[in-house]
Scaffold this active site. Structure first.
Site, PDB file in Angstrom:
ATOM      1  CD  GLU A   6      12.477  -1.880   2.276  1.00 24.40           C
ATOM      2  OE1 GLU A   6      12.940  -1.687   1.096  1.00 24.40           O
ATOM      3  OE2 GLU A   6      11.392  -2.305   2.642  1.00 24.40           O
ATOM      4  CG  HIS A  19      14.807  -4.667  -1.858  1.00 20.40           C
ATOM      5  ND1 HIS A  19      14.640  -5.303  -3.066  1.00 20.40           N
ATOM      6  CD2 HIS A  19      13.730  -4.609  -1.213  1.00 20.40           C
ATOM      7  CE1 HIS A  19      13.379  -5.695  -2.827  1.00 20.40           C
ATOM      8  NE2 HIS A  19      12.916  -4.951  -1.606  1.00 20.40           N
ATOM      9  CG  HIS A  47      11.015  -6.818   2.218  1.00 15.87           C
ATOM     10  ND1 HIS A  47      10.140  -7.663   1.726  1.00 15.87           N
ATOM     11  CD2 HIS A  47      11.413  -5.987   1.487  1.00 15.87           C
ATOM     12  CE1 HIS A  47       9.612  -7.015   0.460  1.00 15.87           C
ATOM     13  NE2 HIS A  47      10.678  -6.061   0.145  1.00 15.87           N
ATOM     14  CG  ASP A  99       9.577  -4.681  -3.452  1.00 15.13           C
ATOM     15  OD1 ASP A  99      10.209  -3.473  -3.042  1.00 15.13           O
ATOM     16  OD2 ASP A  99       9.563  -5.504  -2.486  1.00 15.13           O
TER      17      ASP A  99
END
Length: 133
Positions: free
Chosen positions: A23, A78, A80, A91
């Site tokens: 990630e 960010h 996935h 999250d």
């Protein structure tokens, strides 16, 4: 609403693709919802393929730089790596900043932004630069 130009979006995608299968995480910096700069961070989480944690020392230094330069933290992004572009329970539980969280699904290419921990979706507007003649 978040506004981002194509070049900043491309910088973000380039960073996230470079760190796959981990990630990726970083900051979108600018003013009043307009992303002007992309600041990638290192993911130092012990399980980086499933979670992210920004390097705390680098994050602190960048936050001080944002303040010093008169800018704002516009969003945290960010990825996935295996989707989806929706916030996980982790999250939500670790959403400490009152800015949108932008999530990239690296398999489908979908991008979504949320106010967390509530989960309200935020609109992302892509601004295409007009060529100068």
């Amino acid at each position: 609403m978040l506004r981002i130009q194509q070049d900043c979006l491309e910088q973000t995608l380039s960073h996230l693709q470079a760190v796959l299968p981990r990630e990726g995480v970083g900051l979108w910096v600018g003013k009043r919802g307009q992303v002007r700069q992309v600041w990638p961070l290192e993911n130092v989480h012990p399980m980086p393929q499933k979670r992210y944690e920004a390097d705390p020392q680098a994050l602190t230094m960048l936050l001080l730089r944002i303040e010093r330069e008169g800018l704002e933290l516009v969003a945290i992004y960010h990825s996935h790596p295996t989707g989806p572009a929706r916030p996980s329970e982790t999250d939500r539980s670790q959403a400490f900043w009152r800015v949108p969280y932008v999530i990239f699904d690296m398999q489908s290419g979908e991008v979504r932004a949320y106010r967390l921990p509530e989960g309200d979706e935020v609109v992302i507007q892509l601004e295409v630069a007009t060529p100068k003649v």
